[in-house]
Design a protein around this motif. Structure first.
Motif, PDB file in Angstrom:
ATOM      1  N   VAL A 184      -9.364   1.454  -7.125  1.00 32.09           N
ATOM      2  CA  VAL A 184      -8.770   0.113  -7.156  1.00 32.09           C
ATOM      3  C   VAL A 184      -7.868  -0.037  -8.382  1.00 32.09           C
ATOM      4  O   VAL A 184      -8.260   0.301  -9.500  1.00 32.09           O
ATOM      5  N   THR A 185      -6.670  -0.560  -8.160  1.00 32.37           N
ATOM      6  CA  THR A 185      -5.751  -0.886  -9.245  1.00 32.37           C
ATOM      7  C   THR A 185      -5.415  -2.369  -9.179  1.00 32.37           C
ATOM      8  O   THR A 185      -5.051  -2.883  -8.117  1.00 32.37           O
ATOM      9  N   ALA A 186      -5.561  -3.047 -10.303  1.00 28.45           N
ATOM     10  CA  ALA A 186      -5.268  -4.480 -10.384  1.00 28.45           C
ATOM     11  C   ALA A 186      -4.142  -4.702 -11.387  1.00 28.45           C
ATOM     12  O   ALA A 186      -4.082  -4.044 -12.426  1.00 28.45           O
ATOM     13  N   VAL A 187      -3.240  -5.636 -11.073  1.00 28.86           N
ATOM     14  CA  VAL A 187      -2.126  -5.955 -11.960  1.00 28.86           C
ATOM     15  C   VAL A 187      -1.878  -7.455 -11.926  1.00 28.86           C
ATOM     16  O   VAL A 187      -2.031  -8.102 -10.881  1.00 28.86           O
ATOM     17  N   ALA A 188      -1.544  -8.024 -13.085  1.00 29.51           N
ATOM     18  CA  ALA A 188      -1.222  -9.451 -13.177  1.00 29.51           C
ATOM     19  C   ALA A 188      -0.181  -9.638 -14.271  1.00 29.51           C
ATOM     20  O   ALA A 188      -0.139  -8.866 -15.244  1.00 29.51           O
ATOM     21  N   HIS A 189       0.690 -10.668 -14.094  1.00 27.33           N
ATOM     22  CA  HIS A 189       1.731 -10.872 -15.090  1.00 27.33           C
ATOM     23  C   HIS A 189       2.048 -12.357 -15.226  1.00 27.33           C
ATOM     24  O   HIS A 189       1.779 -13.156 -14.326  1.00 27.33           O
ATOM     25  N   TYR A 190       2.667 -12.695 -16.348  1.00 29.13           N
ATOM     26  CA  TYR A 190       3.199 -14.036 -16.586  1.00 29.13           C
ATOM     27  C   TYR A 190       4.501 -13.898 -17.357  1.00 29.13           C
ATOM     28  O   TYR A 190       4.569 -13.183 -18.363  1.00 29.13           O
ATOM     29  N   SER A 227      -4.672  -3.231  -5.303  1.00 26.30           N
ATOM     30  CA  SER A 227      -4.441  -2.144  -4.355  1.00 26.30           C
ATOM     31  C   SER A 227      -5.642  -1.211  -4.310  1.00 26.30           C
ATOM     32  O   SER A 227      -6.348  -1.036  -5.315  1.00 26.30           O
ATOM     33  N   TYR A 228      -5.831  -0.599  -3.135  1.00 26.56           N
ATOM     34  CA  TYR A 228      -6.914   0.378  -2.933  1.00 26.56           C
ATOM     35  C   TYR A 228      -6.318   1.628  -2.296  1.00 26.56           C
ATOM     36  O   TYR A 228      -5.587   1.540  -1.310  1.00 26.56           O
ATOM     37  N   GLN A 229      -6.632   2.797  -2.876  1.00 28.76           N
ATOM     38  CA  GLN A 229      -6.169   4.077  -2.340  1.00 28.76           C
ATOM     39  C   GLN A 229      -7.307   5.084  -2.415  1.00 28.76           C
ATOM     40  O   GLN A 229      -7.789   5.410  -3.496  1.00 28.76           O
ATOM     41  N   ALA A 230      -7.738   5.588  -1.256  1.00 29.39           N
ATOM     42  CA  ALA A 230      -8.808   6.598  -1.223  1.00 29.39           C
ATOM     43  C   ALA A 230      -8.858   7.239   0.155  1.00 29.39           C
ATOM     44  O   ALA A 230      -8.680   6.553   1.170  1.00 29.39           O
ATOM     45  N   ALA A 231      -9.086   8.559   0.185  1.00 28.57           N
ATOM     46  CA  ALA A 231      -9.312   9.311   1.423  1.00 28.57           C
ATOM     47  C   ALA A 231      -8.213   9.076   2.447  1.00 28.57           C
ATOM     48  O   ALA A 231      -8.486   8.945   3.639  1.00 28.57           O
TER      49      ALA A 231
END
Length: 397
Positions: A184-190, A227-231
């Motif tokens: 899992v990758t998390a991103v947030a911005h302001y 986002s989720y990336q696996a298998a």
């Protein structure tokens, strides 16, 4: 091409700053295509304020050209670096400049002139346990969240990147957090001031009343994505909001909102993907200027080691599109586009390619009007479709 800080110091720019634990990389891409486009208008259409109908320019025709800023990739160069601060903590920075491969010009301009590092310019800290925090001009969260689900990897030829992500997919004055937690990758911005201004439904660069005392909302932006990336399976969701100032004076902030979701699956040499993006643009008085539902689907196929193919379909269900809240709403035909790319890699650094696309009910990349959907391919009067074909060479360094 990687350069140590000691080598770069020979240029004088970094004299006296070298440290044993510091690493700086010089990188870039130069991409030069030759393109043919039919039904190409000499100027963008206007919208009749009384009827809401688009009025296309009668001037134009077929166009042969060498596009300025790239083909499969945008031509660019940059510096990125890290410094080990101990205990798993690093300082990081990126400075990235876009340029025209045909004439050497700078890619971006602002109200005060050309930007040397108009693509990215940020500095920050990253921890192997807690993620990365960066400050400066950066891509938005929705850009990163949808990057692995872009059929052509945000290609200049031919993907409706502005229609999908918004013209504000890069923003000035931005604080961003990125964290990777297993798959899992998390991103947030302001953003305290995005560096964009909206005139009607048209974004313009280098304007806006961001960071003005007493008007904290004007020209700000924020968003987040996961986002989720696996298998071989991928999934992502994201939200983005920009509060454009609609006038030269402060206190006229509207809102441009987007929410997106996408899925992908890879098996063997093939990757299939599909996505959806909801969008809404409102003026300062709350009136809706644009409302649409955007869809895409694609397959990437690695034929063998040097040859890769991409076939993509894009469709935009346009509910409302107008330049002002006083302009009547009319039923616009929904634009759609098919894109095909074939790429042959001589090496990891150099490749040649063919890119082609057909658009219906609008110009290529959904350039339907002088709105946030615009990406520069405008139709001549009396035409409702457009074809583009390009061949090019790209080198990465």
């Amino acid at each position: 091409m990687k350069k140590s800080l000691f080598a770069l110091a020979a240029l004088g720019a970094f004299a006296g700053a070298a440290q044993a634990q510091t690493n700086v990389t010089l990188y870039g891409v130069i991409d030069a295509p030759i393109e043919y486009v039919n039904h190409f208008a000499a100027s963008p259409p206007t919208q009749n304020p009384a009827t809401g109908q688009l009025v296309q320019s009668p001037n134009g025709g077929s166009l042969f050209r060498m596009p300025s800023y790239g083909g499969l990739s945008t031509s660019r160069w940059g510096l990125r670096g890290t410094e080990d601060l101990g205990n798993g903590l690093q300082a990081v920075f990126v400075l990235e400049s876009g340029f025209g491969s045909d004439d050497g010009s700078l890619q971006y301009a602002s109200a005060s002139g050309p930007r040397i590092f108009g693509r990215q310019a940020f500095v920050g800290l990253q921890s192997k346990d807690y993620g990365k925090l960066t400050l400066g001009r950066q891509y938005t969260s929705i850009f990163w969240a949808m990057a692995n689900f872009s059929p052509t990897f945000y290609s200049t030829l031919y993907e409706p990147v502005v229609a999908q992500l918004g013209a504000n997919y890069r923003e000035d004055n931005t604080v961003q957090y990125t964290g990777a937690f297993g798959p899992v990758t998390a991103v947030a911005h302001y953003s305290f001031g995005t560096g964009l201004q909206a005139v009607g439904a048209t974004p313009t660069f280098g304007g806006g009343a961001g960071e003005v005392p007493g008007h904290a909302k004007d020209n700000t932006g924020y968003g987040a994505g996961v986002s989720y990336q696996a298998a071989g399976f991928g999934a992502s969701v994201a939200y983005d909001q920009w509060n454009p100032n609609f006038a030269a004076t402060a206190g006229n902030a509207g809102s441009a909102k987007k929410a997106a979701a996408a899925l992908s699956y890879t098996w063997g040499p093939a990757k299939v993907m599909a996505g959806y993006r909801w969008g809404q643009l409102k003026a300062a008085n709350g009136g809706t200027l644009a409302r649409d539902d955007y869809y895409w689907a694609a397959v990437n196929y690695q034929v063998n080691a040097p040859i890769s193919l991409t076939l993509a379909y894009y469709y935009d269900d346009v509910k409302i599109l107008r330049t002002a809240t006083t302009t009547p709403v009319v039923n616009l035909p929904n634009p759609w586009q098919i894109t095909f790319q074939a790429d042959y890699a001589f090496s990891k650094r150099t490749d040649v390619y063919l890119a082609t696309a057909y658009a219906k009910n609008g110009g290529l990349n959904f350039s339907a009007s002088n709105s946030s959907f615009s990406n520069g391919y405008f139709l001549t009067q009396g035409n409702d479709s457009q074809v583009g074909v390009a061949i090019g060479i790209r080198h990465k360094f």
